[in-house]
Design a protein around this motif. Structure first.
Motif, PDB file in Angstrom:
ATOM      1  N   ARG A  49       0.822  -1.204   0.000  1.00 16.58           N
ATOM      2  CA  ARG A  49       0.000   0.000   0.000  1.00 16.58           C
ATOM      3  C   ARG A  49       0.857   1.255   0.000  1.00 16.58           C
ATOM      4  N   VAL A  50       1.919   1.228   0.773  1.00 17.27           N
ATOM      5  CA  VAL A  50       2.826   2.372   0.807  1.00 17.27           C
ATOM      6  C   VAL A  50       3.465   2.591  -0.563  1.00 17.27           C
ATOM      7  N   ALA A  51       3.884   1.509  -1.220  1.00 16.43           N
ATOM      8  CA  ALA A  51       4.540   1.617  -2.524  1.00 16.43           C
ATOM      9  C   ALA A  51       3.602   2.130  -3.603  1.00 16.43           C
ATOM     10  N   LYS A  52       2.324   1.836  -3.489  1.00 20.89           N
ATOM     11  CA  LYS A  52       1.372   2.238  -4.516  1.00 20.89           C
ATOM     12  C   LYS A  52       0.874   3.667  -4.354  1.00 20.89           C
ATOM     13  N   ASP A  53       1.191   4.298  -3.225  1.00 23.97           N
ATOM     14  CA  ASP A  53       0.646   5.631  -2.965  1.00 23.97           C
ATOM     15  C   ASP A  53       1.748   6.609  -2.585  1.00 23.97           C
ATOM     16  N   PRO A  54       2.699   6.852  -3.490  1.00 25.18           N
ATOM     17  CA  PRO A  54       3.804   7.756  -3.161  1.00 25.18           C
ATOM     18  C   PRO A  54       3.333   9.208  -3.060  1.00 25.18           C
ATOM     19  N   ALA A  55       3.927   9.908  -2.131  1.00 26.10           N
ATOM     20  CA  ALA A  55       3.649  11.345  -2.004  1.00 26.10           C
ATOM     21  C   ALA A  55       4.602  12.091  -2.940  1.00 26.10           C
ATOM     22  N   ARG A  56       4.099  12.599  -4.020  1.00 27.41           N
ATOM     23  CA  ARG A  56       4.968  13.149  -5.068  1.00 27.41           C
ATOM     24  C   ARG A  56       5.780  14.346  -4.591  1.00 27.41           C
ATOM     25  N   SER A  91      13.591   2.050   0.417  1.00 27.79           N
ATOM     26  CA  SER A  91      13.681   2.360  -1.010  1.00 27.79           C
ATOM     27  C   SER A  91      13.226   3.801  -1.227  1.00 27.79           C
ATOM     28  N   VAL A  92      13.316   4.285  -2.462  1.00 28.74           N
ATOM     29  CA  VAL A  92      12.890   5.653  -2.753  1.00 28.74           C
ATOM     30  C   VAL A  92      11.401   5.825  -2.456  1.00 28.74           C
ATOM     31  N   ILE A  93      10.599   4.854  -2.905  1.00 25.79           N
ATOM     32  CA  ILE A  93       9.159   4.951  -2.659  1.00 25.79           C
ATOM     33  C   ILE A  93       8.863   4.887  -1.173  1.00 25.79           C
ATOM     34  N   GLU A  94       9.527   3.969  -0.480  1.00 25.14           N
ATOM     35  CA  GLU A  94       9.310   3.857   0.962  1.00 25.14           C
ATOM     36  C   GLU A  94       9.760   5.116   1.685  1.00 25.14           C
ATOM     37  N   ALA A  95      10.868   5.695   1.275  1.00 26.88           N
ATOM     38  CA  ALA A  95      11.343   6.932   1.896  1.00 26.88           C
ATOM     39  C   ALA A  95      10.400   8.089   1.601  1.00 26.88           C
ATOM     40  N   THR A  96       9.792   8.092   0.412  1.00 29.38           N
ATOM     41  CA  THR A  96       8.814   9.127   0.076  1.00 29.38           C
ATOM     42  C   THR A  96       7.650   9.110   1.065  1.00 29.38           C
ATOM     43  N   ASN A  97       7.124   7.912   1.329  1.00 27.70           N
ATOM     44  CA  ASN A  97       6.033   7.788   2.291  1.00 27.70           C
ATOM     45  C   ASN A  97       6.499   8.062   3.712  1.00 27.70           C
ATOM     46  N   ALA A  98       7.726   7.688   4.019  1.00 30.29           N
ATOM     47  CA  ALA A  98       8.262   7.979   5.349  1.00 30.29           C
ATOM     48  C   ALA A  98       8.371   9.485   5.570  1.00 30.29           C
ATOM     49  N   LEU A  99       8.811  10.192   4.557  1.00 27.63           N
ATOM     50  CA  LEU A  99       8.912  11.648   4.678  1.00 27.63           C
ATOM     51  C   LEU A  99       7.546  12.275   4.929  1.00 27.63           C
ATOM     52  N   ALA A 100       6.526  11.791   4.203  1.00 30.38           N
ATOM     53  CA  ALA A 100       5.183  12.334   4.392  1.00 30.38           C
ATOM     54  C   ALA A 100       4.678  12.049   5.801  1.00 30.38           C
ATOM     55  N   ALA A 101       4.959  10.848   6.325  1.00 24.84           N
ATOM     56  CA  ALA A 101       4.494  10.484   7.666  1.00 24.84           C
ATOM     57  C   ALA A 101       5.246  11.263   8.741  1.00 24.84           C
ATOM     58  N   VAL A 102       6.574  11.368   8.588  1.00 25.72           N
ATOM     59  CA  VAL A 102       7.378  12.070   9.594  1.00 25.72           C
ATOM     60  C   VAL A 102       7.029  13.558   9.612  1.00 25.72           C
ATOM     61  N   TRP A 103       6.715  14.117   8.443  1.00 25.23           N
ATOM     62  CA  TRP A 103       6.362  15.540   8.378  1.00 25.23           C
ATOM     63  C   TRP A 103       5.191  15.861   9.309  1.00 25.23           C
TER      64      TRP A 103
END
Length: 321
Positions: free
Chosen positions: A226-233, A289-301
């Motif tokens: 689910r995280v991989a399919k919904d990246p925060a651009r 991964s890049v996608i996982e880090a993208t979602n991590a950044l959105a969550a940590v923000w």
């Protein structure tokens, strides 16, 4: 006085008919048949098939006179005997019925036919006991075979089952955040289960342990997908920097360490309800991964104010983020 009266009446029941016959003979009349009183003892065994048999009353039935007996005690053995040797027992009058204020409960009974004599009941009990003994031998042989099969199975599969239980322990220890309360309780109960043959876990216990671990792993993988399919651009470009990925992974772990209550309390510490599961999954990964880090950044923000300024600077490029 009552006992004496009963004794006199009993004696009269035997003596008077004999005296009457003697008088009739002295007068030249034909001698009548002398009735023999029904004994107070038993024509059926008083202790048989685990029960004590108590005489209730004489009954006239459509099939002739019968003596009704009630079997008292634990009817387990009688029930088993009746199943194994129903025909001879039934022919001797043994069956089930409701008698004597039983409240509708079915009880062991015997409708003794006095005309049959003692042998029928004695032979029926002997046949039932023989059937029980044969069934006992059969059950003992089955138990012996079962134990032998369990021992062989434990020898062949014991190590694999021990591995299943160890995998369950490790999952509970390392991925506690992924276990629901219900699953955790079931898993802990499994780990307390006594071993089977040769000290090996039972097959059913090992299978359930495998199933639980598989369910938890599937839930974790579902979050990752689910995280991989919904990246925060908005965060994609920043997530492509390896240093940022390492920094946000560290931030995710910090927030996860603070999230001991799995967002069950609204205390502003750790993850919120919308991020707790994903946050724990991301923290458990060896790297992002890049996608996982993208979602991590959105969550940590969303939770950045709980981080020290220097950590925010590494993750978002500014201490004022």
């Amino acid at each position: 006085m009552l006992s004496l009266a009963l004794l006199i009446l009993t004696a009269a029941g035997v003596v008077l008919p004999i005296l009457a016959a003697a008088v009739a003979a002295s007068r030249g009349a034909s001698e009548p048949a002398v009735p023999v009183p029904t004994p107070l003892g038993a024509a059926i065994p008083l202790s048989a098939l685990g029960l004590t048999w108590r005489r209730l009353r004489d009954v006239r039935t459509g099939r002739g006179p019968r003596v009704l007996w009630l079997g008292e005690g634990d009817s387990t053995r009688y029930s088993r005997a009746f199943r194994l040797a129903k025909a001879p027992l039934y022919d001797a009058g043994y069956s089930w019925g409701t008698v004597e204020r039983s409240g509708g409960a079915v009880q062991p009974v015997c409708w003794e036919d006095p005309a049959q004599g003692d042998a029928v009941a004695v032979d029926a009990i002997a046949a039932a006991e023989a059937s029980l003994a044969e069934d006992d031998r059969r059950l003992a042989l089955e138990e012996q075979r079962r134990r032998q099969a369990e021992a062989l199975d434990a020898e062949l599969n014991g190590d694999a089952r021990r591995g299943d239980l160890e995998a369950l322990r490790q999952s509970l220890r390392l991925k506690a955040w992924a276990w629901s309360k219900r699953k955790r309780e079931v898993a802990e109960a499994l780990l307390r289960e006594p071993d089977g043959a040769n000290g090996a876990p039972k097959a059913a216990t090992a299978k359930l342990a495998r199933d639980l671990v598989a369910e938890v792993e599937a839930a974790i993988e579902a979050v990752r997908v689910r995280v991989a399919k919904d990246p925060a651009r908005d965060w994609l470009a920043r997530a492509e920097d390896p240093d940022v990925r390492m920094a946000v992974h560290y931030a995710v772990k910090l927030l996860t360490d603070m999230d001991r209550d799995m967002a069950s309390l609204d205390n502003g510490v750790g993850w919120g309800r919308s991020h707790t599961h994903a946050g724990h999954v991301l923290a458990s990964l060896p790297e992002l991964s890049v996608i996982e880090a993208t979602n991590a950044l959105a969550a940590v923000w969303r939770h950045r104010k709980q981080l020290r300024p220097e950590v925010r600077a590494r993750v978002f490029g500014s201490e004022q983020a």
